[in-house]
Design a protein around this motif. Structure first.
Motif, mmCIF file in Angstrom:
data_model
loop_
_atom_site.group_PDB
_atom_site.id
_atom_site.type_symbol
_atom_site.label_atom_id
_atom_site.label_comp_id
_atom_site.label_asym_id
_atom_site.label_seq_id
_atom_site.Cartn_x
_atom_site.Cartn_y
_atom_site.Cartn_z
ATOM 1 N N ALA A 40 0.849 -1.188 0.000
ATOM 2 C CA ALA A 40 0.000 0.000 0.000
ATOM 3 C C ALA A 40 0.890 1.246 0.000
ATOM 4 N N PRO A 41 0.410 2.334 -0.565
ATOM 5 C CA PRO A 41 1.201 3.571 -0.576
ATOM 6 C C PRO A 41 1.698 3.989 0.812
ATOM 7 N N SER A 42 0.923 3.705 1.854
ATOM 8 C CA SER A 42 1.330 4.079 3.212
ATOM 9 C C SER A 42 2.601 3.350 3.647
ATOM 10 N N ARG A 43 2.870 2.202 3.064
ATOM 11 C CA ARG A 43 4.090 1.453 3.398
ATOM 12 C C ARG A 43 5.298 1.926 2.592
ATOM 13 N N LEU A 44 5.049 2.708 1.562
ATOM 14 C CA LEU A 44 6.129 3.192 0.704
ATOM 15 C C LEU A 44 6.525 4.626 1.038
ATOM 16 N N LEU A 45 6.102 5.102 2.180
ATOM 17 C CA LEU A 45 6.406 6.453 2.636
ATOM 18 C C LEU A 45 7.919 6.674 2.659
ATOM 19 N N LEU A 46 8.378 7.750 2.053
ATOM 20 C CA LEU A 46 9.798 8.128 1.990
ATOM 21 C C LEU A 46 10.651 7.129 1.210
ATOM 22 N N ALA A 47 10.044 6.398 0.311
ATOM 23 C CA ALA A 47 10.764 5.381 -0.471
ATOM 24 C C ALA A 47 11.986 5.984 -1.167
ATOM 25 N N GLY A 48 13.054 5.221 -1.189
ATOM 26 C CA GLY A 48 14.272 5.645 -1.868
ATOM 27 C C GLY A 48 15.190 6.514 -1.029
ATOM 28 N N THR A 49 14.876 6.673 0.257
ATOM 29 C CA THR A 49 15.712 7.485 1.140
ATOM 30 C C THR A 49 16.121 6.655 2.353
ATOM 31 N N ARG A 50 17.142 7.122 3.079
ATOM 32 C CA ARG A 50 17.531 6.444 4.326
ATOM 33 C C ARG A 50 16.387 6.528 5.334
ATOM 34 N N ALA A 51 15.686 7.668 5.349
ATOM 35 C CA ALA A 51 14.545 7.814 6.249
ATOM 36 C C ALA A 51 13.479 6.769 5.897
ATOM 37 N N GLY A 52 13.299 6.507 4.615
ATOM 38 C CA GLY A 52 12.353 5.484 4.164
ATOM 39 C C GLY A 52 12.767 4.090 4.595
ATOM 40 N N ARG A 53 14.078 3.817 4.573
ATOM 41 C CA ARG A 53 14.574 2.509 5.049
ATOM 42 C C ARG A 53 14.307 2.373 6.545
ATOM 43 N N ALA A 54 14.515 3.471 7.276
ATOM 44 C CA ALA A 54 14.248 3.444 8.711
ATOM 45 C C ALA A 54 12.760 3.185 8.966
ATOM 46 N N TYR A 55 11.911 3.849 8.202
ATOM 47 C CA TYR A 55 10.465 3.649 8.332
ATOM 48 C C TYR A 55 10.109 2.189 8.039
ATOM 49 N N ALA A 56 10.683 1.628 6.988
ATOM 50 C CA ALA A 56 10.420 0.225 6.646
ATOM 51 C C ALA A 56 10.870 -0.700 7.781
ATOM 52 N N ALA A 57 12.003 -0.392 8.385
ATOM 53 C CA ALA A 57 12.508 -1.211 9.486
ATOM 54 C C ALA A 57 11.562 -1.149 10.679
ATOM 55 N N LEU A 58 11.093 0.043 11.003
ATOM 56 C CA LEU A 58 10.174 0.195 12.131
ATOM 57 C C LEU A 58 8.846 -0.499 11.859
ATOM 58 N N ARG A 59 8.332 -0.375 10.643
ATOM 59 C CA ARG A 59 7.082 -1.060 10.274
ATOM 60 C C ARG A 59 7.259 -2.574 10.330
ATOM 61 N N TYR A 60 8.426 -3.053 9.891
ATOM 62 C CA TYR A 60 8.698 -4.492 9.919
ATOM 63 C C TYR A 60 8.654 -5.016 11.361
ATOM 64 N N LEU A 61 9.273 -4.293 12.283
ATOM 65 C CA LEU A 61 9.304 -4.731 13.679
ATOM 66 C C LEU A 61 7.928 -4.648 14.325
ATOM 67 N N GLY A 62 7.171 -3.608 13.999
ATOM 68 C CA GLY A 62 5.801 -3.489 14.492
ATOM 69 C C GLY A 62 5.666 -2.908 15.885
ATOM 70 N N SER A 63 4.427 -2.670 16.260
ATOM 71 C CA SER A 63 4.116 -1.984 17.517
ATOM 72 C C SER A 63 4.558 -2.748 18.759
ATOM 73 N N GLU A 64 4.648 -4.052 18.673
ATOM 74 C CA GLU A 64 5.046 -4.852 19.834
ATOM 75 C C GLU A 64 6.549 -4.790 20.097
ATOM 76 N N GLU A 65 7.334 -4.529 19.062
ATOM 77 C CA GLU A 65 8.794 -4.546 19.184
ATOM 78 C C GLU A 65 9.421 -3.156 19.292
ATOM 79 N N VAL A 66 8.801 -2.158 18.706
ATOM 80 C CA VAL A 66 9.406 -0.824 18.657
ATOM 81 C C VAL A 66 9.117 -0.062 19.951
ATOM 82 N N THR A 67 10.193 0.468 20.544
ATOM 83 C CA THR A 67 10.094 1.254 21.770
ATOM 84 C C THR A 67 10.799 2.591 21.543
#
Length: 114
Positions: free
Chosen positions: A41-68
């Motif tokens: 979904a477009p919401s998962r591609l936020l900031l695509a192609g940037t380091r900030a986008g990679r960070a966002y993808a990493a945080l989304r991958y870990l999810g609400s239970e893992e991210v503190t």
């Protein structure tokens, strides 16, 4: 998973690379490497192609239970200040759980974002 590993948030190594795409899902072979492309979904591609986008993808991958808050601090340390500011600036388009975790960083990234 690869983005999370690159930011030091996990030691998990993906068996084959999988990338989010706005196109259709498919598997491609590049040389001897099989690469997965998964529709997102477009919401998962936020900031695509940037380091900030990679960070966002990493945080989304870990999810609400893992991210503190500590996880966010780790990401902040591994991003250039302007990239972290960019990540925080886009928080309104992120899931509520991530937006809440980023809120304490708003004042320090750019007072105009408050």
């Amino acid at each position: 998973a690869e983005a999370a590993r690159q930011f030091g948030l996990t030691t998990q190594m993906p068996m084959r690379p999988v990338y989010a795409t706005s196109g259709r899902s498919r598997t491609m072979q590049i040389g001897e490497l099989m690469v997965g492309l998964r529709h997102a979904a477009p919401s998962r591609l936020l900031l695509a192609g940037t380091r900030a986008g990679r960070a966002y993808a990493a945080l989304r991958y870990l999810g609400s239970e893992e991210v503190t808050a500590s996880t966010i601090e780790t990401v902040k340390e591994r991003l250039a200040p302007e990239e972290f500011t960019r990540l925080v600036a886009e928080r309104r388009l992120m899931p509520a759980w991530l937006r809440d975790l980023l809120r304490p960083f708003v004042a320090e990234t750019e007072p105009a974002l408050v």
